[in-house]
Design a protein around this motif. Structure first.
Motif, PDB file in Angstrom:
ATOM      1  N   GLU A  96      -1.485 -14.084  12.257  1.00  0.00           N
ATOM      2  CA  GLU A  96      -0.489 -13.958  11.191  1.00  0.00           C
ATOM      3  C   GLU A  96      -1.106 -13.533   9.869  1.00  0.00           C
ATOM      4  N   ALA A  97      -2.371 -13.911   9.657  1.00  0.00           N
ATOM      5  CA  ALA A  97      -3.027 -13.573   8.393  1.00  0.00           C
ATOM      6  C   ALA A  97      -3.183 -12.067   8.221  1.00  0.00           C
ATOM      7  N   GLY A  98      -3.256 -11.335   9.337  1.00  0.00           N
ATOM      8  CA  GLY A  98      -3.438  -9.887   9.251  1.00  0.00           C
ATOM      9  C   GLY A  98      -2.135  -9.100   9.194  1.00  0.00           C
ATOM     10  N   VAL A  99      -1.006  -9.786   9.171  1.00  0.00           N
ATOM     11  CA  VAL A  99       0.295  -9.119   9.117  1.00  0.00           C
ATOM     12  C   VAL A  99       0.831  -9.162   7.691  1.00  0.00           C
ATOM     13  N   GLN A 100       1.171  -7.999   7.146  1.00  0.00           N
ATOM     14  CA  GLN A 100       1.659  -7.924   5.771  1.00  0.00           C
ATOM     15  C   GLN A 100       3.041  -7.283   5.730  1.00  0.00           C
ATOM     16  N   THR A 101       3.770  -7.615   4.680  1.00  0.00           N
ATOM     17  CA  THR A 101       5.083  -7.003   4.482  1.00  0.00           C
ATOM     18  C   THR A 101       4.907  -5.525   4.161  1.00  0.00           C
ATOM     19  N   CYS A 102       5.703  -4.694   4.794  1.00  0.00           N
ATOM     20  CA  CYS A 102       5.604  -3.250   4.590  1.00  0.00           C
ATOM     21  C   CYS A 102       5.909  -2.908   3.126  1.00  0.00           C
ATOM     22  N   VAL A 104       0.270  -3.891  10.251  1.00  0.00           N
ATOM     23  CA  VAL A 104      -0.920  -4.580  10.721  1.00  0.00           C
ATOM     24  C   VAL A 104      -2.142  -3.750  10.339  1.00  0.00           C
ATOM     25  N   LYS A 105      -3.093  -4.345   9.606  1.00  0.00           N
ATOM     26  CA  LYS A 105      -4.284  -3.618   9.173  1.00  0.00           C
ATOM     27  C   LYS A 105      -5.330  -3.538  10.273  1.00  0.00           C
TER      28      LYS A 105
END
Length: 378
Positions: free
Chosen positions: A159-165, A197-198
Motif C-alpha cells: 500500500e505504501a507504493g500506491v499513490q493517488t493519480c 504504482v511507482k
C-alpha cells in the motif's frame, strides 16, 4: 493484429438463427469444451472462453444488432463506427462504452474503465432430480485473482507504493470536449484506477491480479429450469489496484431423464400397459420425481393416449413450496411372439366380437366413415 473470429462461426450457426437455435448450439458446444470434460487441455479452455464470449453478445438482442451492423468494433476500441466516426475517441471502449460514458452518471454508475473486474461465465450440468430438490455444485473456473505477493495493490512496496493519480485526483476519469458535448473518459494516466504504482510488483507486473484456477460452490435452487443463469456477485475476475471484482454467471443445463419429461411445473411419465390390463382395468404403481411411489387406478377399456392427472406430484416451483402436477400418459402394447394357445384365444375373441360396436367403438366407427366416404364419391 490478431484475426477476430466471427461470433456466428464460433457458435456454428447462421446469421438468421433464432434465439432458441443460438441457445441450443451454445449449450452443445459449452458442454463439449467445458474444462471439467477436458482437464489440462489449453486449446479446449481457450475455445470454451471464445464460445462464452460469442454467446454473451448474440443472446442479447441489442448487442446482436450492434454486432450485425458494426462487427467487433461495436465492442472494442480503435474501430470506425457508422459514417467513419471513430469510437476510439471515447476512451477505447467501443459502442457500449459510449453510452456508458455519456449516460453512466445519470444511471447512478461510476464512470471510468475500471469500475470493476471482468465478469466471467461457466456452465454446470445437473440431473432432473437435482433440479427438483436443489443442489450445491462445485464449479471450476480459470480467472484472475488478487496477487498474493502485493495483496492486489500491484505495488512491490504494498500500500505504501500506491499513490493517488495526480491527473484525475483519484476519480479515475477526466473530462474532455467533443464538439458540443463534454465527455468523461477513463484517465489516461492511471487507466481509470484512480491510483498509480511507482514500483510494480514483480509477480503480477503491476496488474494486481494473476490467473488462477478456482473452485466455487454454487447453490442451485429447487425448481430451476434448463437454461437458467445464476449470478454470483463478486466471484468474477479481480480488478486489481483496489477495483472490486466482477461477477460470475453460471448457466444451468438440466440433463434429460429416462422416465420423466418436464414442462414448467408439470411432469409427464409415459407408462405402457398390456392389452389385457387396458381392456380389463388394473391398478399400477408409478414412480414420482421426489423418489416416492404412488398407485394409479386404470379403468376398463382404457385407450392409448389416455391421461391420468396426479395433483401435487409434479415439479417444485422456484422460490415456492408449491408443486405442479404429474400426468401419466398411457400406451397400450400389442402382444408379440404369441404361443399357439394365445393365438387361438385371440382368434376366438375376434370371432365373437365381430362387428359389435361395444367391443371396438373407434374401429367400427372409423370403417363406417370410410364406407360412407367411398359411397359418397361413387
Amino acid at each position: 493484429m490478431a484475426t477476430q473470429v466471427d461470433y456466428y462461426e464460433v457458435l456454428e450457426i447462421s446469421r438468421t438463427s433464432s434465439a432458441e437455435e443460438i441457445k441450443k448450439s451454445y449449450r452443445r458446444l459449452a458442454m463439449q469444451y467445458h474444462p471439467d470434460r477436458n482437464p489440462g487441455d489449453a486449446a479446449a479452455e481457450a475455445k470454451f472462453k471464445e464460445i462464452n464470449q460469442a454467446y454473451d453478445v448474440l443472446k442479447d438482442e441489442q448487442k446482436r444488432a450492434a454486432y450485425d451492423r458494426f462487427g467487433h468494433s461495436a465492442f472494442e476500441g480503435g474501430g470506425g463506427g457508422p459514417g467513419g466516426f471513430d469510437f476510439s475517441g471515447f476512451g477505447g471502449g467501443g459502442l457500449g462504452d459510449i453510452f456508458e460514458q455519456m449516460f453512466g452518471d445519470m444511471m447512478g454508475r461510476r464512470g471510468g474503465q475500471a469500475r470493476s473486474g471482468n465478469d466471467i461465465q461457466t456452465q454446470v450440468e445437473i440431473t432432473l432430480e437435482e433440479a427438483f430438490s436443489g443442489v450445491k455444485k462445485d464449479v471450476r473456473v480459470i480467472t484472475r485473482v488478487a496477487c498474493e505477493s502485493c495483496h492486489g495493490t500491484g505495488s512491490g512496496d504494498g500500500e505504501a507504493g500506491v499513490q493517488t493519480c495526480p491527473s484525475c485526483h483519484g476519480a479515475g476519469k477526466v473530462r474532455a470536449q467533443q464538439g458540443f458535448f463534454i465527455v468523461e473518459r477513463p484517465c489516461p494516466t492511471c487507466h481509470g484506477a484512480g491510483k498509480i504504482v511507482k514500483d510494480p510488483c514483480k509477480t503480477c507486473h503491476g496488474e494486481g491480479t494473476v490467473e488462477r484456477e478456482r473452485t466455487i460452490a454454487v447453490q442451485v435452487p429447487a425448481g430451476v429450469e434448463d437454461g437458467t443463469r445464476i449470478r454470483l456477485t463478486g466471484e468474477g475476475e479481480a480488478g486489481g489496484n483496489g477495483v472490486p471484482p466482477g461477477d460470475l454467471y453460471v448457466h444451468v443445463a438440466v440433463a434429460e431423464h429416462s422416465l420423466f419429461q418436464r414442462d414448467g411445473a408439470n411432469i409427464y411419465c409415459r407408462v405402457p400397459l398390456r392389452m389385457a390390463q387396458a381392456a380389463l382395468g388394473t391398478e399400477i404403481e408409478v414412480p414420482v420425481i421426489d423418489g416416492s411411489r404412488t398407485k394409479v387406478k386404470i379403468p376398463p377399456g382404457t385407450q392409448t393416449g389416455a391421461h391420468f392427472r396426479l395433483r401435487g406430484k409434479g415439479f417444485s416451483v422456484l422460490r415456492s413450496s408449491a408443486r405442479g402436477d404429474m400426468y401419466i400418459q398411457v400406451t397400450v402394447e400389442t402382444p408379440q411372439n404369441l404361443t399357439k394357445r394365445q393365438r387361438e384365444l385371440l382368434e376366438e375373441f375376434e370371432t365373437e366380437a365381430g362387428e359389435d360396436v361395444k367391443h371396438s367403438p373407434e374401429h367400427t366407427g372409423f370403417f363406417r366413415r370410410v364406407r360412407d366416404f367411398f359411397e359418397g364419391t361413387e
